[in-house]
Design a protein around this motif. Structure first.
Motif, PDB file in Angstrom:
ATOM      1  N   ASP A  12      24.353  25.042  74.302  1.00  0.00           N
ATOM      2  CA  ASP A  12      23.955  26.211  73.537  1.00  0.00           C
ATOM      3  C   ASP A  12      23.713  25.917  72.066  1.00  0.00           C
ATOM      4  OD1 ASP A  12      23.392  28.965  74.169  1.00  0.00           O
ATOM      5  OD2 ASP A  12      24.914  29.473  72.685  1.00  0.00           O
ATOM      6  N   TRP A  17      18.218  24.247  73.632  1.00  0.00           N
ATOM      7  CA  TRP A  17      17.352  25.310  74.150  1.00  0.00           C
ATOM      8  C   TRP A  17      15.896  24.848  74.185  1.00  0.00           C
ATOM      9  CZ3 TRP A  17      18.008  30.194  76.184  1.00  0.00           C
ATOM     10  CH2 TRP A  17      19.324  30.654  76.238  1.00  0.00           C
ATOM     11  N   ARG A  99      24.753  34.461  77.002  1.00  0.00           N
ATOM     12  CA  ARG A  99      24.802  34.528  75.550  1.00  0.00           C
ATOM     13  C   ARG A  99      26.157  34.083  75.019  1.00  0.00           C
ATOM     14  NH1 ARG A  99      24.969  38.907  71.667  1.00  0.00           N
ATOM     15  NH2 ARG A  99      24.743  40.510  73.247  1.00  0.00           N
ATOM     16  N   ASP A 101      29.656  33.904  73.504  1.00  0.00           N
ATOM     17  CA  ASP A 101      30.467  34.842  72.725  1.00  0.00           C
ATOM     18  C   ASP A 101      29.899  35.126  71.339  1.00  0.00           C
ATOM     19  OD1 ASP A 101      32.384  35.050  74.779  1.00  0.00           O
ATOM     20  OD2 ASP A 101      33.306  33.171  74.131  1.00  0.00           O
ATOM     21  N   TYR A 102      28.589  35.052  71.172  1.00  0.00           N
ATOM     22  CA  TYR A 102      27.997  35.354  69.879  1.00  0.00           C
ATOM     23  C   TYR A 102      28.097  36.853  69.610  1.00  0.00           C
ATOM     24  CZ  TYR A 102      26.057  30.659  69.729  1.00  0.00           C
ATOM     25  OH  TYR A 102      25.906  29.292  69.693  1.00  0.00           O
ATOM     26  N   ILE A 105      23.678  38.702  67.791  1.00  0.00           N
ATOM     27  CA  ILE A 105      22.639  38.042  68.588  1.00  0.00           C
ATOM     28  C   ILE A 105      21.672  37.246  67.717  1.00  0.00           C
ATOM     29  CG2 ILE A 105      20.999  39.978  68.569  1.00  0.00           C
ATOM     30  CD1 ILE A 105      20.447  39.311  71.548  1.00  0.00           C
ATOM     31  N   GLU A 107      22.458  35.130  65.612  1.00  0.00           N
ATOM     32  CA  GLU A 107      23.003  33.772  65.529  1.00  0.00           C
ATOM     33  C   GLU A 107      22.860  33.010  66.847  1.00  0.00           C
ATOM     34  OE1 GLU A 107      27.014  34.281  64.342  1.00  0.00           O
ATOM     35  OE2 GLU A 107      26.528  35.070  62.357  1.00  0.00           O
ATOM     36  N   TRP A 108      22.444  33.678  67.892  1.00  0.00           N
ATOM     37  CA  TRP A 108      22.318  33.053  69.209  1.00  0.00           C
ATOM     38  C   TRP A 108      21.093  32.146  69.244  1.00  0.00           C
ATOM     39  CZ3 TRP A 108      19.564  35.606  73.812  1.00  0.00           C
ATOM     40  CH2 TRP A 108      19.779  34.869  74.988  1.00  0.00           C
ATOM     41  N   LEU A 111      17.830  33.285  71.063  1.00  0.00           N
ATOM     42  CA  LEU A 111      17.061  34.463  70.651  1.00  0.00           C
ATOM     43  C   LEU A 111      15.549  34.270  70.767  1.00  0.00           C
ATOM     44  CD1 LEU A 111      16.787  37.283  69.420  1.00  0.00           C
ATOM     45  CD2 LEU A 111      17.109  36.249  67.153  1.00  0.00           C
ATOM     46  N   ASP A 144      20.217  44.451  74.077  1.00  0.00           N
ATOM     47  CA  ASP A 144      20.897  43.474  73.228  1.00  0.00           C
ATOM     48  C   ASP A 144      20.214  43.333  71.865  1.00  0.00           C
ATOM     49  OD1 ASP A 144      22.843  42.899  75.065  1.00  0.00           O
ATOM     50  OD2 ASP A 144      21.939  41.028  75.771  1.00  0.00           O
TER      51      ASP A 144
END
Length: 238
Positions: A12, A17, A99, A101-102, A105, A107-108, A111, A144
């Motif tokens: 992650d 990604w 996703r 534990d962000y 979102i 900061e994911w 995204l 989300d």
């Protein structure tokens, strides 16, 4: 099932990604040839994911039939689950399901690919429906993304304004109503100018949908329910 958390965390970051899913940008290309290549890639990825899911399920079933009290502690099932995650992360929609534990979102690292999945459905709905239809994923991603932090992120905001405009200008598709959540988050002159243009266009769908969204934007306390939509529609058609 918590034993895959460390493996998921390793998968992650932004580079990971991109390594897994950068091919998916071809799905939103204006070039039909590029989309065809990406669709072929997706078909292979989905086939591999289905095989990994089947292997995990058969492994679990075999352990249960053997009377194993806690099959999730068995190494063979751990391996099957990790493979299911690894292979699924290279496909869509599976690749945008986790996703971790962000709390925010924005900061994911996933995204951009969540936005890509929604853009694909918006711009090429027929191809999306044939290749990776998943209404629940569409709905979940929209919900989300309908948060203030996304609305303050320039890149995500611009993309979501584009998507709202595309959606209001077309015939209704399943879960399109959820985009009102996005419209409320990215509300402002750039969005309203586009909605006004749609409302004044010759497209009957655009006139209705944009008019309804603008009406709701002026009434943030009003829920976007089917009842509210029917009432507004009846009044608008009088």
């Amino acid at each position: 099932m918590g034993y895959g958390r460390e493996r998921e965390a390793d998968m992650d970051d932004a580079q990971a990604w991109d390594e897994r899913l950068s091919w998916a940008y071809g799905l939103i290309s204006k070039d039909p040839a590029e989309r065809a290549v990406a669709l072929d890639h997706l078909a292979s990825a989905r086939e591999a994911t289905a095989e990994a899911v089947a292997h995990f399920n058969s492994t679990l079933m075999a352990l249960q039939e053997q009377g194993v009290e806690d099959p999730y502690d068995v190494p063979a099932l751990r391996v099957a689950w990790e493979e299911r995650l690894r292979i699924g992360s290279r496909s869509l929609p599976d690749g945008v399901w986790h996703r971790l534990d962000y709390e925010d979102i924005v900061e994911w690292p996933g995204l951009p690919y969540a936005l890509l999945f929604l853009e694909w459905e918006a711009r090429f709905p027929d191809e999306w429906t044939l290749a990776a239809k998943e209404w629940g994923t569409k709905e979940g991603l929209i919900r989300d993304l309908a948060v203030d932090s996304v609305g303050r992120n320039a890149v995500a905001r611009a993309k979501l304004i584009d998507l709202v405009e595309i959606v209001v200008r077309r015939a209704y598709r399943c879960k399109d109503r959820e985009y009102v959540r996005i419209a409320r988050v990215v509300d402002g002159p750039p969005l309203r100018v586009r909605l006004e243009a749609a409302r004044r266009s010759e497209n009957p769908w655009a006139r209705l949908h944009a008019g309804y969204v603008l009406w709701l934007l002026d009434r943030p306390e009003v829920p976007n329910s089917r009842r509210v939509w029917r009432t507004w529609l009846a009044d608008a058609q009088q």
